[in-house]
Design a protein around this motif. Structure first.
Motif, mmCIF file in Angstrom:
data_model
loop_
_atom_site.group_PDB
_atom_site.id
_atom_site.type_symbol
_atom_site.label_atom_id
_atom_site.label_comp_id
_atom_site.label_asym_id
_atom_site.label_seq_id
_atom_site.Cartn_x
_atom_site.Cartn_y
_atom_site.Cartn_z
ATOM 1 N N GLY A 34 0.884 -1.149 0.142
ATOM 2 C CA GLY A 34 0.019 -0.095 -0.188
ATOM 3 C C GLY A 34 1.038 1.269 -0.158
ATOM 4 N N ALA A 35 1.726 1.289 0.847
ATOM 5 C CA ALA A 35 2.800 2.439 0.855
ATOM 6 C C ALA A 35 3.410 2.692 -0.269
ATOM 7 C CB ALA A 35 3.751 2.169 2.133
ATOM 8 N N SER A 36 3.994 1.516 -1.002
ATOM 9 C CA SER A 36 4.861 1.788 -2.185
ATOM 10 C C SER A 36 3.763 2.407 -3.438
ATOM 11 C CB SER A 36 5.543 0.470 -2.613
ATOM 12 O OG SER A 36 4.707 -0.296 -2.836
ATOM 13 N N SER A 37 2.491 1.884 -3.283
ATOM 14 C CA SER A 37 1.604 2.313 -4.224
ATOM 15 C C SER A 37 1.062 4.046 -4.104
ATOM 16 C CB SER A 37 0.341 1.660 -4.339
ATOM 17 O OG SER A 37 0.420 0.224 -4.289
ATOM 18 N N VAL A 38 1.041 4.032 -2.779
ATOM 19 C CA VAL A 38 0.799 5.694 -2.695
ATOM 20 C C VAL A 38 1.954 6.610 -3.041
ATOM 21 C CG1 VAL A 38 0.665 7.281 -0.768
ATOM 22 C CG2 VAL A 38 -0.992 5.236 -0.984
ATOM 23 N N VAL A 39 3.258 5.939 -2.664
ATOM 24 C CA VAL A 39 4.468 6.870 -2.928
ATOM 25 C C VAL A 39 4.482 6.840 -4.482
ATOM 26 C CG1 VAL A 39 6.823 6.644 -3.111
ATOM 27 C CG2 VAL A 39 5.759 6.350 -0.831
ATOM 28 N N LEU A 44 4.300 10.459 -9.210
ATOM 29 C CA LEU A 44 3.674 10.519 -10.780
ATOM 30 C C LEU A 44 2.853 11.866 -10.907
ATOM 31 C CD1 LEU A 44 2.869 7.372 -12.419
ATOM 32 C CD2 LEU A 44 4.356 9.005 -13.126
ATOM 33 N N ALA A 45 1.839 12.038 -9.907
ATOM 34 C CA ALA A 45 0.853 13.044 -9.585
ATOM 35 C C ALA A 45 1.462 14.535 -9.665
ATOM 36 C CB ALA A 45 -0.161 12.752 -8.792
ATOM 37 N N ALA A 46 2.354 14.406 -8.552
ATOM 38 C CA ALA A 46 3.040 15.598 -8.447
ATOM 39 C C ALA A 46 3.769 16.065 -9.494
ATOM 40 C CB ALA A 46 4.156 15.156 -7.258
ATOM 41 N N LEU A 47 4.581 14.916 -10.361
ATOM 42 C CA LEU A 47 5.329 15.457 -11.321
ATOM 43 C C LEU A 47 4.378 15.997 -12.616
ATOM 44 C CD1 LEU A 47 8.316 14.792 -12.747
ATOM 45 C CD2 LEU A 47 7.297 12.834 -13.736
ATOM 46 N N VAL A 48 3.326 15.659 -12.635
ATOM 47 C CA VAL A 48 2.481 16.117 -13.754
ATOM 48 C C VAL A 48 1.987 17.562 -13.309
ATOM 49 C CG1 VAL A 48 0.213 15.826 -14.949
ATOM 50 C CG2 VAL A 48 1.655 13.714 -14.647
ATOM 51 N N VAL A 49 1.621 17.393 -12.127
ATOM 52 C CA VAL A 49 0.794 18.756 -11.530
ATOM 53 C C VAL A 49 1.968 19.872 -11.440
ATOM 54 C CG1 VAL A 49 -0.178 19.677 -9.538
ATOM 55 C CG2 VAL A 49 -1.101 17.373 -10.367
ATOM 56 N N THR A 50 3.171 19.399 -11.014
ATOM 57 C CA THR A 50 4.028 20.967 -11.102
ATOM 58 C C THR A 50 4.764 20.934 -12.283
ATOM 59 O OG1 THR A 50 5.746 18.873 -10.489
ATOM 60 C CG2 THR A 50 4.683 20.018 -8.614
ATOM 61 N N SER A 51 4.501 20.206 -13.272
ATOM 62 C CA SER A 51 5.244 20.501 -14.666
ATOM 63 C C SER A 51 4.589 21.875 -15.128
ATOM 64 C CB SER A 51 4.782 19.342 -15.755
ATOM 65 O OG SER A 51 3.480 19.315 -15.936
#
Ligand SMILES: Nc1ncnc2c1ncn2[C@@H]1O[C@H](COP(=O)(O)OP(=O)(O)O)[C@@H](O)[C@H]1O
Ligand SMILES: [Mg+2]
Lengths: 288, 264
Positions: A34-39, A44-51
């Motif tokens: 679970g933890a690794s999935s969240v990470v 990925l989401a952070a990468l996209v949103v901060t691009s």
């Protein structure tokens, strides 16, 4: 695990300890997964949103207010995809089975049919679906044959049926061939004719074995009915295209994609279950 | 397409003793390998002929030829006097009169036991479903399998599956039964229940040709034992004689090897 029926013996202390350990191990594994999935997903989401391009992408692809506005039109288009899929499935089942039977026939008299079916399958499996759609959709009306429809919906669907019948024929053929010849021998020795043997013994077993790949083809078919939008048929994809070209916003495409997913994800889950069950059954049959 | 019907059977007059099965000088090759090299056989009504011989001697091929599952290269096969090797004969019609049981059972795994049994009566003989099922259940009852009627074959033990396969062949009331090593795929414990079933058929007067490695069983049920070697019947006679006092060195040699394998 923890309940003990009336007839089952009480587990020993050692067994209880082992169960506790196994439970701890299972909990730890779930936690790690679970933890690794969240990470991973979070990163990925952070990468996209901060691009740097994200604000523009968000506006042109994920404009939810606009998405809600175009939903009825795209949904209307999707209904056409669904209708065409149902009609095509029936035609493909008939044509595909006919081709498979022609290809697996052994009677000498059917040799021409066998060759014809083989040529057909080679042809339609070898040409991209999109090309078949273009050739049938634009080529047939150009012939100007009397009595032949020029409706792009009918022609486009026909093209899809022609292509998928070739795929399905091959899947069915592999199913038919996978039934051991001893089954036919047993049926024939009971006096069943070749036709009755096929109908009551070989086909029921052969088809059952290829249900998972057939379901896969069904999902692909549902998606590929969208290809006939190139002929100008207003299906979900074409509807999204019309809406997006009016506003220079791509959100309608995302809406169409989500609608397709709503249909295909349950289907792929079902396919998965079928496949696992079919494998389990086959494994169970290995030991007589 | 031929006009030959069941009425064509039994061309000789009443009172004569036409064997149910008459195999005459049958030859069969697969490619360059001669598998049957002039086999002749006569099986009178209500008698059992047992085929023995090493693996590869041609027992299965002979049985498959009789059932028209394999086409012979030369010779004739007659069923009740009618030449069934004639290409004008409808093989489906011939097979309806011959039951065959295989080493590997070959039950239809997608059909319940009862449906396995009623398939041929219903589809081939046009018996209505309710009557076919009643008859099938009665047969299962007789062979102690009534409680398995609604099961799928993979729920049954090997012995039960083979007994169901025998019942399935019986359901079309065959004139002749062919059995090809029906116990070879079974645990020793399960062999006996199947052999008991075959003995019961013998008791009822079923005409049979049986290929087997069970020599004890052979001597109990056989009226004639034929020893096949390399596609020829090398020795034949009463079971007492062939199995216990064979004339041919090859027969003696074969029996000794079977004996050493613990099957006598
Ligand atoms: N369909 C076939 N094609 C080629 N060879 C075969 C075929 N069936 C049987 N044979 C050969 O014929 C020989 C006799 O086989 P078979 O009749 O099965 O013997 P048995 O039943 O006595 O063991 C074997 O050598 C086998 O390899
Ligand atoms: Mg054999």
């Amino acid at each position: 695990m923890t309940t003990t029926g009336a007839g089952t013996p009480q587990p020993s202390a050692e067994e209880l300890r082992r169960r506790a350990v196994r439970q701890r191990q299972a909990r730890r594994r779930t936690l790690v997964a679970g933890a690794s999935s969240v990470v991973v997903l979070g990163a990925l989401a952070a990468l996209v949103v901060t691009s740097p391009g994200w604000p523009v992408v968000q506006e042109t692809f994920f404009d939810w207010a606009y998405g809600r506005e175009v939903l009825p039109a795209v949904f209307e288009g999707l209904l056409l995809n669904i209708r065409l899929t149902i009609i095509a499935t029936v035609c493909i089942a008939v044509l595909g089975l006919g081709l498979a039977l022609a290809r697996t026939s052994t009677a000498a008299a059917l040799a021409p049919l066998r060759i014809l079916a083989t040529v057909y399958v080679d042809l339609f499996r070898g040409v991209p679906t999109l090309l078949v759609i273009l050739l049938v959709g634009f080529g047939v009306p150009a012939l100007g044959l009397a009595g032949v429809t020029s409706s792009v919906v009918v022609l486009g669907t026909t093209a899809v049926i022609l292509t998928y019948s070739a795929y399905v024929a091959e899947v069915l053929r592999s199913g038919i061939l996978s039934v051991h010849p001893s089954q036919s021998a047993a049926a024939r020795s009971l006096g069943l004719t070749a036709g009755q043997t096929l109908r009551h013994v070989v086909l029921p077993q052969g088809i059952r074995r290829v249900v998972p790949p057939l379901l896969n083809d069904f999902v692909s078919l549902l998606k590929d009915t969208g290809l006939i939008s190139v002929l100008g048929v207003v299906d979900a994809i074409r509807a999204a295209q019309i809406e997006s070209s009016r506003s220079f916003n791509y959100t309608p495409y995302v809406v169409a994609a989500l609608l397709f997913l709503v249909l295909t994800i349950p289907l792929t889950r079902v396919t998965d279950r079928f496949m696992l069950r079919s494998i389990a059954r086959q494994n169970a049959q290995v030991g007589v | 397409m031929s006009a030959a019907g069941p009425a064509a059977a039994g061309t000789t007059g009443p009172g004569t003793t036409t064997p149910v099965l008459a195999v005459d000088d049958v030859h069969k090759s697969f490619g360059t390998e001669q598998v049957l090299r002039g086999v002749s056989l006569a099986v009178p009504e209500h008698t059992v002929t047992v085929l023995i011989g090493a693996s590869g001697s041609g027992k299965s091929t002979l049985l498959r030829c009789v059932n028209l599952l394999t086409r012979i290269d030369d010779g004739t096969i007659r069923l009740d006097g009618r030449d069934i090797s004639d290409p004008e004969v409808d093989p489906d019609e011939v097979r309806r009169q011959i039951g065959m049981v295989f080493q590997s059972f070959n039950l239809f795994p997608h059909l319940r036991v009862l449906d396995n049994i009623t398939l041929a009566p219903r589809r081939v003989h046009g018996v209505p479903r309710d009557r076919a099922e009643a008859a099938g259940l009665a047969l299962l009852e007789r062979f102690g399998l009534a409680d398995k009627a609604q099961q799928y074959p993979d729920r049954l033990s090997g012995g039960q599956q083979q007994r169901v396969a025998i019942v399935r062949s019986l359901a079309v009331a065959p004139r002749l039964m062919l059995m090809d090593e029906v116990t070879s795929a079974l645990d020793p414990v399960l062999v006996n229940e199947v052999l008991a079933t075959v003995r019961e058929l013998k008791g009822e007067g079923m005409t049979m040709v049986i290929a087997t490695h069970e020599m004890g069983f052979a001597s109990q049920v056989a009226d004639e034992v034929c020893f096949l070697e390399s596609g020829r019947i090398l020795e034949r006679g009463e079971p007492e004689q062939v199995l216990h006092d064979p004339h041919e060195p090859a027969t003696r040699d074969f029996l000794r090897r079977v004996h050493e394998a613990g099957r006598l």
